[in-house]
Design a protein around this motif. Structure first.
Motif, PDB file in Angstrom:
ATOM      1  N   LEU A   1      69.084  88.591  54.279  1.00 24.09           N
ATOM      2  CA  LEU A   1      70.230  88.648  53.367  1.00 24.09           C
ATOM      3  C   LEU A   1      69.809  88.457  51.918  1.00 24.09           C
ATOM      4  CD1 LEU A   1      72.921  86.639  55.382  1.00 24.09           C
ATOM      5  CD2 LEU A   1      72.781  89.120  55.051  1.00 24.09           C
ATOM      6  N   LEU A   2      68.803  87.624  51.679  1.00 22.73           N
ATOM      7  CA  LEU A   2      68.310  87.407  50.322  1.00 22.73           C
ATOM      8  C   LEU A   2      67.754  88.688  49.715  1.00 22.73           C
ATOM      9  CD1 LEU A   2      66.592  83.934  50.780  1.00 22.73           C
ATOM     10  CD2 LEU A   2      68.406  84.422  49.130  1.00 22.73           C
ATOM     11  N   HIS A   3      67.350  89.615  50.559  1.00 21.91           N
ATOM     12  CA  HIS A   3      66.852  90.907  50.084  1.00 21.91           C
ATOM     13  C   HIS A   3      67.949  91.956  49.988  1.00 21.91           C
ATOM     14  CE1 HIS A   3      62.322  90.778  49.995  1.00 21.91           C
ATOM     15  NE2 HIS A   3      62.618  89.572  50.459  1.00 21.91           N
ATOM     16  N   LYS A   4      68.989  91.834  50.805  1.00 23.83           N
ATOM     17  CA  LYS A   4      69.986  92.889  50.913  1.00 23.83           C
ATOM     18  C   LYS A   4      71.275  92.635  50.124  1.00 23.83           C
ATOM     19  CE  LYS A   4      67.363  95.274  53.644  1.00 23.83           C
ATOM     20  NZ  LYS A   4      66.695  96.492  53.140  1.00 23.83           N
ATOM     21  N   VAL A   5      71.617  91.383  49.877  1.00 28.39           N
ATOM     22  CA  VAL A   5      72.828  91.053  49.117  1.00 28.39           C
ATOM     23  C   VAL A   5      72.444  90.906  47.643  1.00 28.39           C
ATOM     24  CG1 VAL A   5      74.720  89.416  48.815  1.00 28.39           C
ATOM     25  CG2 VAL A   5      73.830  89.908  51.118  1.00 28.39           C
ATOM     26  N   LYS A   6      73.064  91.691  46.793  1.00 32.82           N
ATOM     27  CA  LYS A   6      72.618  91.828  45.405  1.00 32.82           C
ATOM     28  C   LYS A   6      72.498  90.494  44.671  1.00 32.82           C
ATOM     29  CE  LYS A   6      73.583  94.419  41.157  1.00 32.82           C
ATOM     30  NZ  LYS A   6      74.434  95.451  40.516  1.00 32.82           N
ATOM     31  N   TRP A   7      73.546  89.647  44.730  1.00 34.54           N
ATOM     32  CA  TRP A   7      73.496  88.397  43.962  1.00 34.54           C
ATOM     33  C   TRP A   7      72.479  87.423  44.564  1.00 34.54           C
ATOM     34  CZ3 TRP A   7      74.592  83.688  46.179  1.00 34.54           C
ATOM     35  CH2 TRP A   7      75.335  83.691  47.375  1.00 34.54           C
ATOM     36  N   MET A   8      72.265  87.481  45.874  1.00 36.55           N
ATOM     37  CA  MET A   8      71.259  86.634  46.509  1.00 36.55           C
ATOM     38  C   MET A   8      69.849  87.112  46.155  1.00 36.55           C
ATOM     39  SD  MET A   8      73.122  86.169  50.230  1.00 36.55           S
ATOM     40  CE  MET A   8      71.908  85.076  50.952  1.00 36.55           C
ATOM     41  N   TRP A   9      69.688  88.433  46.092  1.00 33.62           N
ATOM     42  CA  TRP A   9      68.399  89.003  45.735  1.00 33.62           C
ATOM     43  C   TRP A   9      67.961  88.564  44.344  1.00 33.62           C
ATOM     44  CZ3 TRP A   9      63.846  90.630  46.740  1.00 33.62           C
ATOM     45  CH2 TRP A   9      63.141  91.431  45.842  1.00 33.62           C
ATOM     46  N   ARG A  10      68.901  88.467  43.408  1.00 37.14           N
ATOM     47  CA  ARG A  10      68.546  88.067  42.047  1.00 37.14           C
ATOM     48  C   ARG A  10      67.945  86.656  42.037  1.00 37.14           C
ATOM     49  NH1 ARG A  10      69.538  91.538  38.333  1.00 37.14           N
ATOM     50  NH2 ARG A  10      69.052  90.005  36.729  1.00 37.14           N
ATOM     51  N   LEU A  11      68.395  85.804  42.928  1.00 34.30           N
ATOM     52  CA  LEU A  11      67.813  84.469  43.051  1.00 34.30           C
ATOM     53  C   LEU A  11      66.416  84.549  43.675  1.00 34.30           C
ATOM     54  CD1 LEU A  11      70.931  82.573  44.483  1.00 34.30           C
ATOM     55  CD2 LEU A  11      70.085  82.471  42.132  1.00 34.30           C
ATOM     56  N   HIS A  12      66.283  85.438  44.645  1.00 33.27           N
ATOM     57  CA  HIS A  12      65.037  85.547  45.405  1.00 33.27           C
ATOM     58  C   HIS A  12      63.927  86.244  44.619  1.00 33.27           C
ATOM     59  CE1 HIS A  12      62.745  85.196  49.024  1.00 33.27           C
ATOM     60  NE2 HIS A  12      62.627  86.512  49.210  1.00 33.27           N
ATOM     61  N   ILE A  13      64.297  86.934  43.549  1.00 30.66           N
ATOM     62  CA  ILE A  13      63.296  87.592  42.703  1.00 30.66           C
ATOM     63  C   ILE A  13      62.237  86.592  42.242  1.00 30.66           C
ATOM     64  CG2 ILE A  13      62.943  88.624  40.404  1.00 30.66           C
ATOM     65  CD1 ILE A  13      65.546  90.150  40.795  1.00 30.66           C
ATOM     66  N   VAL A  14      62.649  85.363  41.987  1.00 29.99           N
ATOM     67  CA  VAL A  14      61.720  84.330  41.503  1.00 29.99           C
ATOM     68  C   VAL A  14      60.547  84.170  42.467  1.00 29.99           C
ATOM     69  CG1 VAL A  14      61.475  81.880  40.942  1.00 29.99           C
ATOM     70  CG2 VAL A  14      63.540  83.129  40.254  1.00 29.99           C
ATOM     71  N   HIS A  15      60.824  84.195  43.749  1.00 23.52           N
ATOM     72  CA  HIS A  15      59.758  84.048  44.744  1.00 23.52           C
ATOM     73  C   HIS A  15      58.793  85.228  44.702  1.00 23.52           C
ATOM     74  CE1 HIS A  15      57.828  82.608  48.378  1.00 23.52           C
ATOM     75  NE2 HIS A  15      58.024  83.779  48.969  1.00 23.52           N
ATOM     76  N   HIS A  16      59.339  86.423  44.506  1.00 21.24           N
ATOM     77  CA  HIS A  16      58.520  87.633  44.535  1.00 21.24           C
ATOM     78  C   HIS A  16      57.862  87.957  43.191  1.00 21.24           C
ATOM     79  CE1 HIS A  16      59.132  89.401  48.566  1.00 21.24           C
ATOM     80  NE2 HIS A  16      60.220  88.644  48.556  1.00 21.24           N
ATOM     81  N   SER A  17      58.245  87.290  42.145  1.00 21.92           N
ATOM     82  CA  SER A  17      57.689  87.599  40.822  1.00 21.92           C
ATOM     83  C   SER A  17      56.274  87.052  40.643  1.00 21.92           C
ATOM     84  CB  SER A  17      58.598  87.045  39.714  1.00 21.92           C
ATOM     85  OG  SER A  17      58.626  85.629  39.761  1.00 21.92           O
ATOM     86  N   ASP A  18      55.825  86.232  41.590  1.00 19.33           N
ATOM     87  CA  ASP A  18      54.477  85.666  41.514  1.00 19.33           C
ATOM     88  C   ASP A  18      53.440  86.780  41.661  1.00 19.33           C
ATOM     89  OD1 ASP A  18      52.217  84.105  41.600  1.00 19.33           O
ATOM     90  OD2 ASP A  18      53.101  82.585  42.901  1.00 19.33           O
ATOM     91  N   LYS A  19      52.641  86.970  40.626  1.00 24.75           N
ATOM     92  CA  LYS A  19      51.641  88.041  40.638  1.00 24.75           C
ATOM     93  C   LYS A  19      50.315  87.613  41.274  1.00 24.75           C
ATOM     94  CE  LYS A  19      53.529  90.126  36.386  1.00 24.75           C
ATOM     95  NZ  LYS A  19      54.485  89.071  36.024  1.00 24.75           N
ATOM     96  N   ASN A  20      50.225  86.335  41.637  1.00 23.99           N
ATOM     97  CA  ASN A  20      49.006  85.811  42.264  1.00 23.99           C
ATOM     98  C   ASN A  20      49.409  84.925  43.440  1.00 23.99           C
ATOM     99  OD1 ASN A  20      46.794  86.682  40.251  1.00 23.99           O
ATOM    100  ND2 ASN A  20      48.278  85.673  38.931  1.00 23.99           N
ATOM    101  N   VAL A  21      49.641  85.549  44.572  1.00 25.50           N
ATOM    102  CA  VAL A  21      50.143  84.824  45.741  1.00 25.50           C
ATOM    103  C   VAL A  21      49.048  83.951  46.354  1.00 25.50           C
ATOM    104  CG1 VAL A  21      51.106  85.067  48.061  1.00 25.50           C
ATOM    105  CG2 VAL A  21      51.870  86.599  46.220  1.00 25.50           C
ATOM    106  N   ASP A  22      49.344  82.660  46.423  1.00 25.47           N
ATOM    107  CA  ASP A  22      48.453  81.733  47.111  1.00 25.47           C
ATOM    108  C   ASP A  22      49.319  80.688  47.818  1.00 25.47           C
ATOM    109  OD1 ASP A  22      49.260  79.887  45.185  1.00 25.47           O
ATOM    110  OD2 ASP A  22      47.316  79.768  44.182  1.00 25.47           O
ATOM    111  N   ALA A  23      48.704  79.635  48.326  1.00 22.26           N
ATOM    112  CA  ALA A  23      49.439  78.646  49.119  1.00 22.26           C
ATOM    113  C   ALA A  23      50.637  78.074  48.363  1.00 22.26           C
ATOM    114  CB  ALA A  23      48.495  77.525  49.540  1.00 22.26           C
ATOM    115  N   THR A  24      50.501  77.859  47.042  1.00 22.63           N
ATOM    116  CA  THR A  24      51.590  77.255  46.275  1.00 22.63           C
ATOM    117  C   THR A  24      52.812  78.160  46.186  1.00 22.63           C
ATOM    118  OG1 THR A  24      50.842  78.077  44.106  1.00 22.63           O
ATOM    119  CG2 THR A  24      49.920  75.981  44.870  1.00 22.63           C
TER     120      THR A  24
END
Length: 273
Positions: free
Chosen positions: A112-135
């Motif tokens: 739902l965080l990917h498919k519901v527009k207003w929820m996705w805008r919150l979830h963008i923060v998680h995906h905006s990381d350009k260097n994915v590691d444990a943190t």
């Protein structure tokens, strides 16, 4: 079995917090020896932003803990929930609880965080990381995490599980959160083999690719069966993965103020096909 589960029910807060930092530190250090890719970043500077977001997560988790206790008291007195409808060994009921929690509180809410527009805008923060590691595992906008915790409580109420089951799941979930996000390389035969049952580091990395359709795949946290069952499973060549998100590439992924403001920044588009 019951005495084992009682340990998690009586586990002090300092030990739970210690478990979070132990798992994070373990996989964060492991990355230095068994890296999947060499990330062009300053590891400590990158960690600072994600650790600030982790602090928000832990505060929210503590506040939800107060509500959670009240719900478990009500469930114990009312005998409400699926687990009260049948007799089975404790381990069977624990397995059912883990599967329902993983489906609703992880796969379901993530979808739902990917498919519901207003929820996705919150979830963008998680995906905006350009260097994915444990943190990156605990890199969530506070409102994103509140939604996740709310879905976890829904799963608890549906099952009517005892609090020990819930705490045990949370302890397992911490391991998987850092394991799947860690920049570690398992032998391909091992990673691919494990991915038939559980979410693995390589499997989850496709989810952090900067473009669709991979971004909208591999939603699972612990069990991979949900992605396979619902047709959202992807597994390919990890060398093709590029971290980040094409709709937020111009934002500073290491600036905490910028990240907290992304959901309300209309210059960041909602979705790009």
């Amino acid at each position: 079995m019951e005495s084992f589960l009682n340990f998690f029910e009586t586990m002090p807060i300092w030990m739970k917090a210690g478990w979070v930092f132990f798992c994070l530190a373990f996989f964060w250090l492991l990355e230095g020896y068994y890296s999947l890719v060499k990330l062009p970043y300053k590891k400590w500077r990158h960690a600072r932003t994600n650790l600030v977001l982790l602090l928000f997560v832990m505060i929210i988790n503590a506040l939800f803990g107060i509500t959670t206790v009240g719900i478990f008291i009500w469930l114990d007195e009312s005998k409400f929930g699926l687990l009260h409808l049948f007799e089975a060994p404790v381990w069977i009921k624990l397995l059912v609880s883990i599967m329902i929690l993983d489906l609703i509180a992880q796969y379901g809410v993530h979808y739902l965080l990917h498919k519901v527009k207003w929820m996705w805008r919150l979830h963008i923060v998680h995906h905006s990381d350009k260097n994915v590691d444990a943190t990156t595992g605990t890199r969530h906008h506070p409102f994103d995490f509140i939604i996740r915790e709310s879905f976890a409580l829904v799963a608890v109420i549906i099952t009517g599980m005892p609090i020990a089951f819930y705490f045990f799941y949370r302890i397992l979930s911490v391991i998987f959160t850092y394991f799947t996000h860690a920049n570690i390389s398992l032998p391909i035969w091992m990673d691919k083999g494990l991915s038939y049952v559980i979410v693995t580091p390589d499997m989850h990395k496709f989810h952090h690719h900067y473009q669709l359709p991979w971004t909208d795949s591999n939603y699972g946290n612990m069990l991979s069966i949900w992605d396979r069952m619902f047709g959202t499973f992807v597994y390919s060549d990890t060398s093709q993965i590029q971290y980040g998100l094409d709709i937020s590439d111009l934002t500073d992924d290491e600036n905490i103020g910028v990240q907290l403001g992304i959901p309300f920044n209309r210059e960041v588009r909602s979705k790009k096909s």
